[in-house]
Write a protein that holds these residues in place. Structure first.
Motif, PDB file in Angstrom:
ATOM      1  N   CYS A 121      18.671  49.740   5.336  1.00 36.43           N
ATOM      2  CA  CYS A 121      18.640  49.760   3.618  1.00 36.43           C
ATOM      3  C   CYS A 121      17.227  50.692   3.048  1.00 36.43           C
ATOM      4  CB  CYS A 121      18.954  48.345   3.682  1.00 36.43           C
ATOM      5  SG  CYS A 121      19.619  47.659   1.471  1.00 36.43           S
ATOM      6  N   GLU A 122      17.399  51.081   2.431  1.00 40.00           N
ATOM      7  CA  GLU A 122      15.876  51.465   1.501  1.00 40.00           C
ATOM      8  C   GLU A 122      15.943  50.962   0.686  1.00 40.00           C
ATOM      9  OE1 GLU A 122      15.200  55.399   0.538  1.00 40.00           O
ATOM     10  OE2 GLU A 122      14.709  55.985   3.079  1.00 40.00           O
ATOM     11  N   THR A 123      14.987  50.125  -0.148  1.00 37.29           N
ATOM     12  CA  THR A 123      14.740  48.641  -1.383  1.00 37.29           C
ATOM     13  C   THR A 123      13.390  49.692  -1.502  1.00 37.29           C
ATOM     14  OG1 THR A 123      15.516  46.921  -2.024  1.00 37.29           O
ATOM     15  CG2 THR A 123      14.330  46.901  -0.278  1.00 37.29           C
ATOM     16  N   ALA A 124      13.906  48.979  -3.079  1.00 34.02           N
ATOM     17  CA  ALA A 124      12.368  49.174  -4.131  1.00 34.02           C
ATOM     18  C   ALA A 124      11.851  47.745  -4.319  1.00 34.02           C
ATOM     19  CB  ALA A 124      12.398  49.980  -5.278  1.00 34.02           C
ATOM     20  N   HIS A 125      12.603  46.644  -3.778  1.00 34.38           N
ATOM     21  CA  HIS A 125      12.566  45.048  -4.018  1.00 34.38           C
ATOM     22  C   HIS A 125      11.462  44.616  -2.585  1.00 34.38           C
ATOM     23  CE1 HIS A 125      15.800  44.940  -6.940  1.00 34.38           C
ATOM     24  NE2 HIS A 125      16.727  45.482  -5.929  1.00 34.38           N
ATOM     25  N   ALA A 126      10.540  43.620  -3.186  1.00 33.70           N
ATOM     26  CA  ALA A 126       9.366  43.234  -2.663  1.00 33.70           C
ATOM     27  C   ALA A 126       9.892  41.979  -1.465  1.00 33.70           C
ATOM     28  CB  ALA A 126       8.287  43.277  -3.158  1.00 33.70           C
TER      29      ALA A 126
END
Length: 80
Positions: A23-28
């Motif tokens: 999963c690629e995500t921008a969530h930190a």
């Protein structure tokens, strides 16, 4: 973007249709990440019903995520 491995168990595995996924995500943190996955896969559980683990350790929902982390959302256990 952060690349993670998400492992699924029990009902979440059935709904996602896989035991794990990249999963690629921008969530930190795990909280918004779970909401993204919940919307994608139709998970019925609210985050408050789950436990979250990162790299084999239970963590709070605000735990910072790093590239390459393995994240597991653990659904409620039923049975007797």
């Amino acid at each position: 973007m952060t690349t993670l491995r998400i492992d699924y168990f029990a009902q979440l595995r059935e709904l996602a249709g896989t035991a794990s996924e990249a999963c690629e995500t921008a969530h930190a943190t795990p909280g918004p990440l779970y909401e993204e996955l919940r919307a994608r896969h139709g998970f019925p559980f609210k985050a408050s019903q789950l436990r979250v683990a990162v790299n084999d350790a239970f963590v709070p929902w605000e735990h910072p995520l790093a590239d390459g982390d393995v994240v597991v959302f653990i659904p409620p256990v039923t049975g007797g």
